[in-house]
Scaffold this motif. Structure first.
Motif, PDB file in Angstrom:
ATOM      1  N   VAL A 179     -10.024  12.463 132.762  1.00 35.52           N
ATOM      2  CA  VAL A 179     -11.222  12.966 133.459  1.00 35.52           C
ATOM      3  C   VAL A 179     -10.927  14.210 134.401  1.00 35.52           C
ATOM      4  CG1 VAL A 179     -13.176  12.614 135.005  1.00 35.52           C
ATOM      5  CG2 VAL A 179     -12.578  10.806 133.218  1.00 35.52           C
ATOM      6  N   HIS A 180     -10.106  14.159 135.126  1.00 34.50           N
ATOM      7  CA  HIS A 180      -9.661  15.093 136.056  1.00 34.50           C
ATOM      8  C   HIS A 180      -9.141  16.253 135.459  1.00 34.50           C
ATOM      9  CE1 HIS A 180      -9.724  12.010 139.422  1.00 34.50           C
ATOM     10  NE2 HIS A 180     -10.121  13.099 139.922  1.00 34.50           N
ATOM     11  N   GLN A 181      -8.320  15.896 134.397  1.00 32.92           N
ATOM     12  CA  GLN A 181      -7.661  16.836 133.408  1.00 32.92           C
ATOM     13  C   GLN A 181      -8.895  17.905 132.939  1.00 32.92           C
ATOM     14  OE1 GLN A 181      -4.504  17.482 133.198  1.00 32.92           O
ATOM     15  NE2 GLN A 181      -4.213  18.810 131.690  1.00 32.92           N
ATOM     16  N   ILE A 182      -9.831  17.188 132.336  1.00 30.15           N
ATOM     17  CA  ILE A 182     -10.816  18.132 131.843  1.00 30.15           C
ATOM     18  C   ILE A 182     -11.694  18.737 132.665  1.00 30.15           C
ATOM     19  CG2 ILE A 182     -13.198  17.686 130.529  1.00 30.15           C
ATOM     20  CD1 ILE A 182     -12.255  15.167 129.234  1.00 30.15           C
ATOM     21  N   ARG A 183     -12.072  18.170 133.936  1.00 32.45           N
ATOM     22  CA  ARG A 183     -12.599  19.039 134.835  1.00 32.45           C
ATOM     23  C   ARG A 183     -11.681  20.163 135.429  1.00 32.45           C
ATOM     24  NH1 ARG A 183     -14.110  14.003 138.831  1.00 32.45           N
ATOM     25  NH2 ARG A 183     -15.853  13.007 137.548  1.00 32.45           N
ATOM     26  N   ASN A 184     -10.555  19.955 135.445  1.00 33.56           N
ATOM     27  CA  ASN A 184      -9.601  21.078 136.190  1.00 33.56           C
ATOM     28  C   ASN A 184      -9.505  22.303 135.076  1.00 33.56           C
ATOM     29  OD1 ASN A 184      -9.129  19.849 138.565  1.00 33.56           O
ATOM     30  ND2 ASN A 184      -7.144  18.833 137.479  1.00 33.56           N
ATOM     31  N   THR A 185      -9.955  22.003 133.851  1.00 35.24           N
ATOM     32  CA  THR A 185      -9.982  22.784 132.818  1.00 35.24           C
ATOM     33  C   THR A 185     -11.046  23.747 132.702  1.00 35.24           C
ATOM     34  OG1 THR A 185      -8.537  21.408 131.063  1.00 35.24           O
ATOM     35  CG2 THR A 185      -9.738  23.288 130.011  1.00 35.24           C
ATOM     36  N   LEU A 186     -12.503  22.965 132.764  1.00 30.29           N
ATOM     37  CA  LEU A 186     -13.628  23.449 132.689  1.00 30.29           C
ATOM     38  C   LEU A 186     -13.980  24.289 133.901  1.00 30.29           C
ATOM     39  CD1 LEU A 186     -15.621  20.643 131.000  1.00 30.29           C
ATOM     40  CD2 LEU A 186     -14.597  22.641 129.816  1.00 30.29           C
ATOM     41  N   LYS A 187     -13.225  24.197 134.963  1.00 33.19           N
ATOM     42  CA  LYS A 187     -13.419  25.109 136.038  1.00 33.19           C
ATOM     43  C   LYS A 187     -13.283  26.342 135.794  1.00 33.19           C
ATOM     44  CE  LYS A 187      -9.382  24.609 138.690  1.00 33.19           C
ATOM     45  NZ  LYS A 187      -8.324  23.946 139.755  1.00 33.19           N
ATOM     46  N   TYR A 188     -12.641  26.835 134.942  1.00 34.90           N
ATOM     47  CA  TYR A 188     -12.319  28.084 134.502  1.00 34.90           C
ATOM     48  C   TYR A 188     -13.372  28.704 133.396  1.00 34.90           C
ATOM     49  CZ  TYR A 188      -7.550  27.297 136.316  1.00 34.90           C
ATOM     50  OH  TYR A 188      -6.406  27.252 137.042  1.00 34.90           O
ATOM     51  N   VAL A 189     -14.209  27.883 133.038  1.00 33.51           N
ATOM     52  CA  VAL A 189     -15.086  28.225 131.901  1.00 33.51           C
ATOM     53  C   VAL A 189     -16.455  28.380 132.412  1.00 33.51           C
ATOM     54  CG1 VAL A 189     -15.875  27.462 129.595  1.00 33.51           C
ATOM     55  CG2 VAL A 189     -13.556  26.885 130.308  1.00 33.51           C
ATOM     56  N   SER A 190     -17.151  29.489 131.942  1.00 35.78           N
ATOM     57  CA  SER A 190     -18.442  29.555 132.199  1.00 35.78           C
ATOM     58  C   SER A 190     -19.292  28.621 131.468  1.00 35.78           C
ATOM     59  CB  SER A 190     -18.929  31.183 131.620  1.00 35.78           C
ATOM     60  OG  SER A 190     -18.696  31.023 130.129  1.00 35.78           O
ATOM     61  N   TYR A 191     -20.555  28.551 131.974  1.00 33.50           N
ATOM     62  CA  TYR A 191     -21.513  27.632 132.068  1.00 33.50           C
ATOM     63  C   TYR A 191     -21.914  27.562 130.554  1.00 33.50           C
ATOM     64  CZ  TYR A 191     -25.812  24.725 132.078  1.00 33.50           C
ATOM     65  OH  TYR A 191     -26.642  23.683 131.821  1.00 33.50           O
ATOM     66  N   LYS A 192     -22.264  28.781 129.882  1.00 36.62           N
ATOM     67  CA  LYS A 192     -22.537  29.085 128.776  1.00 36.62           C
ATOM     68  C   LYS A 192     -21.751  28.534 127.410  1.00 36.62           C
ATOM     69  CE  LYS A 192     -21.016  33.544 127.713  1.00 36.62           C
ATOM     70  NZ  LYS A 192     -21.369  35.135 127.287  1.00 36.62           N
ATOM     71  N   ASP A 193     -20.135  28.324 128.052  1.00 36.27           N
ATOM     72  CA  ASP A 193     -19.329  27.919 126.873  1.00 36.27           C
ATOM     73  C   ASP A 193     -18.819  26.527 127.297  1.00 36.27           C
ATOM     74  OD1 ASP A 193     -19.325  30.288 125.548  1.00 36.27           O
ATOM     75  OD2 ASP A 193     -17.758  31.152 126.892  1.00 36.27           O
ATOM     76  N   MET A 194     -19.281  26.056 128.323  1.00 35.68           N
ATOM     77  CA  MET A 194     -18.709  24.707 128.929  1.00 35.68           C
ATOM     78  C   MET A 194     -18.890  23.383 127.731  1.00 35.68           C
ATOM     79  SD  MET A 194     -19.180  23.001 132.814  1.00 35.68           S
ATOM     80  CE  MET A 194     -18.511  24.716 133.155  1.00 35.68           C
ATOM     81  N   LYS A 195     -20.148  23.418 127.076  1.00 39.51           N
ATOM     82  CA  LYS A 195     -20.560  22.467 126.079  1.00 39.51           C
ATOM     83  C   LYS A 195     -19.426  22.387 125.096  1.00 39.51           C
ATOM     84  CE  LYS A 195     -24.173  20.169 123.797  1.00 39.51           C
ATOM     85  NZ  LYS A 195     -25.750  20.114 123.648  1.00 39.51           N
ATOM     86  N   ALA A 196     -19.340  23.612 124.404  1.00 36.70           N
ATOM     87  CA  ALA A 196     -18.390  23.775 123.281  1.00 36.70           C
ATOM     88  C   ALA A 196     -17.041  23.547 123.654  1.00 36.70           C
ATOM     89  CB  ALA A 196     -18.864  25.180 122.677  1.00 36.70           C
TER      90      ALA A 196
END
Length: 413
Positions: A268-285
């Motif tokens: 769960v933390h690994q995913i969060r730490n990854t997605l913090k680099y990702v813009s909102y529009k790409d987050m779901k994909a």
């Protein structure tokens, strides 16, 4: 009583308070702390009597020395023993001729007046500050209760916390989770961030249990080794899987304290730490693509999925997937289990729910006056949250079966 403690501990002395202290010293010949306790007990009884007399005045509609045409009037007093935090003592309860007087400060059949402590502690557990509690007590009960007095009441649980922190633990925990929540604490007139570390374990019966809670120091292998050794000293002989975020030094400490235990980096933390680099529009994909890694049938296919996801997003987010490659060795223990069992390890709902309880304290108090106040609040919040933990984990039988096969003689059948 409350004002007495307020004079001694919190607010500066006014002339009125100085006169009260002088009168007390003269009246009670106070020389020791025990003398103070006896004086407080006597004052409590006198205060209750005065309040009851005021209640009787209101009930009858006239004062003690006033005339009235009413057929109801004062009819002496009746002695009654009550228990308080200052011990047992007698109070004089006013009586009326028609026996219609119902005192409220100490009700007719009430024998214990110490429950105010529990109400204070309950409010403290919900995150209220000492000032907020003081205001609530005055609003509900109609008398002043100083912040110093409230702090003293809640300090009574410090020994309970110490006993709880030292209590014996189970010999084996299949899975434990370690996490941290940060709070602002005032220290030497400065505000600093302190981490509260919580360790939650699943027992062999599949029950959740908070086995450790403390205000942490700086993270290091030395610090974590001390924490894990304290678990050993409390009876924990073996742990199959420790799931934690990238806490500094935790991997080395696990290898030293429990060399057979597998360290699983929290997905769960690994995913969060990854997605913090990702813009909102790409987050779901992006999040959907990450599932192809940790839900892969085995480690080999998981690593292949990692390469595919990295190649797909690398041009747009070159830093996002680096932590997967770097942490791959501590992300892979889950691959030996079925999807259902993996979910138990990487789905951190239990500790996330607990953390949400702790984070409510942050919303109630932006700054804690000291680390002792923070520890009291965390402990009481823990007790509140864990009252609901009355059932074992869903599908625990499947988890138990796979663990007993994977870990053989280490796991009791």
């Amino acid at each position: 009583m409350a004002k007495k403690k307020e004079v001694y501990k919190v607010k500066p002395l006014t002339e009125g308070k100085k006169n009260i202290i002088a009168a007390l010293l003269e009246e009670y010949d106070i020389e020791t702390a025990d003398d103070i306790q006896e004086a407080l007990k006597d004052l409590l009884g006198g205060t209750i009597k005065s309040m009851m007399e005021a209640e009787m005045d209101e009930h009858l509609g006239y004062g003690n020395y006033e005339r009235s045409d009413s057929d109801n009037y004062r009819n002496g007093t009746k002695s009654k023993k009550v228990r308080s935090n200052y011990g047992e003592f007698e109070i004089s309860v006013p009586q009326d001729r028609n026996s219609t007087f119902e005192p409220q400060v100490v009700k007719k059949r009430q024998k214990d007046i110490s429950e105010i402590d529990q109400k204070i502690i309950s409010m403290y557990a919900r995150g209220l500050t000492t000032r907020q509690i003081s205001e609530q007590i005055e609003e509900i009960y109609g008398f002043e209760c100083s912040e110093g007095f409230i702090s003293d009441v809640t300090d009574k649980i410090l020994q309970e916390i110490d006993d709880w922190q030292k209590r014996p633990l189970d010999e084996i925990y299949p899975i434990i989770f370690i996490d941290a929540v940060h709070f602002s604490v005032r220290e030497d007139n400065q505000i600093r961030k302190l981490a509260a570390y919580v360790i939650l374990g699943y027992t062999l019966d599949g029950m959740k249990d908070v086995i450790h809670l403390e205000i942490g120091e700086n993270e290091s292998s030395k610090y974590w080794l001390g924490v894990l050794n304290s678990l050993k000293n409390r009876g924990v002989k073996d742990i199959m899987v420790i799931c934690a975020d990238g806490l500094s030094g935790i991997k080395e400490a696990i290898q030293a304290a429990y060399p057979d235990t597998e360290y699983q980096r929290c997905i769960v933390h690994q995913i969060r730490n990854t997605l913090k680099y990702v813009s909102y529009k790409d987050m779901k994909a992006f999040a959907g693509d990450l599932k192809s890694i940790y839900l892969a049938p085995d480690e080999k296919q998981g690593y292949e999925a990692l390469q595919i996801v990295t190649e797909k997003w690398n041009d747009k987010y070159p830093n996002a997937m680096k932590i997967w490659e770097k942490n791959w060795d501590v992300l892979t223990p889950i691959f030996k289990f079925s999807i259902d069992v993996r979910k138990v390890i990487y789905t951190t709902n239990a500790i996330e729910s607990l953390n949400s309880t702790y984070k409510k304290l942050n919303r109630q108090r932006t700054v804690f006056p000291n680390d002792k106040a923070l520890l009291k609040s965390l402990y009481l919040a823990t007790l509140q949250a864990t009252k609901k933990w009355t059932q074992s984990l869903r599908n625990w039988g499947k988890v138990y079966g796979e663990f007993s096969i994977m870990y053989g003689d280490r796991f009791p059948v």
